[in-house]
Design a protein around this motif. Structure first.
Motif, PDB file in Angstrom:
ATOM      1  N   ASN A  70      19.685   0.128  32.414  1.00 39.15           N
ATOM      2  CA  ASN A  70      18.957  -0.712  31.470  1.00 39.15           C
ATOM      3  C   ASN A  70      18.706   0.021  30.154  1.00 39.15           C
ATOM      4  O   ASN A  70      18.280   1.172  30.141  1.00 39.15           O
TER       5      ASN A  70
ATOM      6  N   GLY B 241      16.371  -7.443  31.753  1.00 42.54           N
ATOM      7  CA  GLY B 241      15.464  -8.574  31.828  1.00 42.54           C
ATOM      8  C   GLY B 241      15.549  -9.521  30.664  1.00 42.54           C
ATOM      9  O   GLY B 241      15.069 -10.657  30.747  1.00 42.54           O
TER      10      GLY B 241
ATOM     11  N   ARG C  72      14.236  -9.390  27.501  1.00 42.54           N
ATOM     12  CA  ARG C  72      13.196  -9.552  26.459  1.00 42.54           C
ATOM     13  C   ARG C  72      13.813  -9.275  25.101  1.00 42.54           C
ATOM     14  O   ARG C  72      14.611  -8.358  24.935  1.00 42.54           O
TER      15      ARG C  72
END
Length: 129
Positions: free
Chosen positions: A31, A55, A57
């Protein structure tokens, strides 16, 4: 070795759209943040949008909110910047960059140049009136 490669710039008229891609390879962690930046002649490089691969964002500069959308295909390690309602002031060299997140959990990725160490070579976007 981390590689960042942009593609998809070009020339459009005011109100047109472009979609750019950023392919990141070799990043040592699963990530990370991917940011899009732009630099017009005589101006400083500025952050446009960013996304966290872990994720999704996102971050947007005020100047592009509602017009630009950053997205990703994590399976392809590729991020996209969809640019709509383009204006002449959007004309710039656009760069993609990658690095580990520096921000908080709610917004792990930002638009500061010094948050990113891995940069692509850039792709030109020209918007004519």
């Amino acid at each position: 070795q981390v590689q960042v490669v942009e593609s998809g710039g070009g020339s459009v008229q005011t109100g047109g759209s472009l979609r750019m891609s950023c392919a990141v390879s070799g990043y040592p962690y699963k990530n990370y943040c991917v940011g899009w930046f732009r630099q017009a002649p005589g101006k400083e490089r500025e952050g446009v949008a960013a996304i966290y691969t872990g994720g999704g964002r996102t971050y947007y500069a005020d100047s592009v909110k509602g017009r630009f959308t950053i997205s990703q295909d994590t399976a392809k390690n590729t991020q996209y910047l969809q640019m709509n309602s383009l204006k002449p002031e959007d004309t710039a060299m656009y760069y993609c960059a990658a690095d580990s997140p520096r921000g908080l959990a709610l917004q792990p990725c930002g638009g500061r140049v010094n948050e990113y160490n891995y940069w692509g070579q850039g792709t030109q976007v020209t918007v004519s009136s």
